[in-house]
Design an enzyme around this catalytic site. Structure first.
Site, PDB file in Angstrom:
ATOM      1  N   ILE A 110      18.803  12.610 -40.600  1.00  0.00           N
ATOM      2  CA  ILE A 110      18.813  13.079 -41.986  1.00  0.00           C
ATOM      3  C   ILE A 110      18.257  14.493 -42.086  1.00  0.00           C
ATOM      4  O   ILE A 110      18.765  15.319 -42.850  1.00  0.00           O
ATOM      5  CB  ILE A 110      18.013  12.105 -42.876  1.00  0.00           C
ATOM      6  N   ASP A 113       9.655  20.390 -35.792  1.00  0.00           N
ATOM      7  CA  ASP A 113       9.926  19.098 -35.167  1.00  0.00           C
ATOM      8  C   ASP A 113       9.088  18.945 -33.905  1.00  0.00           C
ATOM      9  O   ASP A 113       8.742  19.932 -33.249  1.00  0.00           O
ATOM     10  CB  ASP A 113      11.419  18.999 -34.809  1.00  0.00           C
ATOM     11  N   SER A 131      11.697   5.992 -49.354  1.00  0.00           N
ATOM     12  CA  SER A 131      12.463   4.899 -48.757  1.00  0.00           C
ATOM     13  C   SER A 131      12.713   3.814 -49.787  1.00  0.00           C
ATOM     14  O   SER A 131      11.914   3.616 -50.712  1.00  0.00           O
ATOM     15  CB  SER A 131      11.678   4.313 -47.572  1.00  0.00           C
ATOM     16  N   TYR A 173       3.901   0.434 -44.123  1.00  0.00           N
ATOM     17  CA  TYR A 173       4.980   1.413 -44.272  1.00  0.00           C
ATOM     18  C   TYR A 173       5.476   1.472 -45.716  1.00  0.00           C
ATOM     19  O   TYR A 173       5.559   2.550 -46.317  1.00  0.00           O
ATOM     20  CB  TYR A 173       6.132   1.066 -43.336  1.00  0.00           C
TER      21      TYR A 173
END
Length: 263
Positions: free
Chosen positions: A29, A48, A155, A168
């Site tokens: 993504i 990253d 999410s 999470y």
């Protein structure tokens, strides 16, 4: 009566001359989002852990005619976050868009009988604390430039209820509410929003996806397919671009209109 100022369609999505940081931007993504923002004219910094992957992404981005930079960055290390933002500003002069995409955790493996407090703490460090800190670091540059958009990746787990997901899912729910509050802290120059992907074909999903699980997911999904990274990137572009200049503090779920869970 104030005269209506009509803007051309292209202007509404134009990021020419803007600078965007995409964390976790080397793959999935994050990379799809970086490419979408680059297509809109933004110069891109890929932050990253996987520096070689980030450099490969930079080549794809530069092929679109914009500038790009790869920066190795561990979002759990504050020194890395500070150094990364400093490097981007030194290279490009400012920061206008921050995509807080990097994150992770133990979703689906967080049985309270076996999970530790450290496991749950790491969920929040990855998904909440790092994005909050990067927002704090980037907002002054955005305010100085007169244009700022911060977008978090949240999410569907932030609103779903499933077993073995408490840390999470709890961290992602915190992201949703944090976004709504940071919008008040950083406005009016800086907008803060979040995109919540449904089940999207990423490397992470491939590790658990079976034909049976996919069939079950699609049974409750009006648009009868799983998401692709480009689907999520489109929502990221909407929040990053001028078309959403009166949108802040919001979370949008990109999920084919349904709910997809592994249980």
């Amino acid at each position: 009566m104030q005269e209506f100022q009509h803007k051309a369609f292209n202007e509404l999505f134009d990021l020419s001359g803007k600078v965007a940081i995409v964390t976790g931007g080397a793959n999935g993504i994050g990379k799809a989002t970086a490419l979408r923002l680059a297509e809109a004219g933004a110069n891109i910094a890929i932050a990253d852990l996987k520096l070689e992957d980030a450099r490969a992404a930079v080549k794809d981005i530069e092929a679109l005619g914009v500038k790009a930079l790869a920066v190795e960055c561990n979002i759990l290390k504050d020194d890395d976050l500070v150094a990364m933002v400093d490097k981007v500003v030194a290279e490009f002069g400012s920061v206008n868009v921050l995509i807080n995409n990097a994150g992770g955790g133990g979703g689906g493996r967080e049985n309270p009988d076996t999970a530790s407090v450290d496991d749950i703490r790491r969920d929040f460090e990855l998904n909440v604390f790092s994005g909050w800190r990067l927002s704090q670091l980037c907002a002054p540059h955005m305010k100085a430039s007169g244009y700022g958009s911060i977008v978090f990746t949240t999410s569907m787990s932030s609103i779903n209820k499933s077993p073995n997901m408490s840390g999470y899912a709890g961290s992602k729910a915190a992201v949703n509410h944090m976004v709504a509050n940071l919008a008040h802290d950083f406005g009016p120059e800086v907008r803060v929003n979040a995109v919540g992907p449904g089940a999207t074909r990423t490397d992470a999903l491939k590790t658990v996806l079976t034909p049976e699980i996919e069939k079950k997911m699609l049974a409750n999904t009006p648009i009868k397919r799983l998401g692709e990274a480009d689907d999520i990137a489109g929502a990221m572009l909407y929040f990053a671009a001028p078309i959403s200049t009166w949108v802040s503090g919001q979370t949008i779920f990109v999920n084919g209109g349904g709910v997809q869970t592994l249980d």
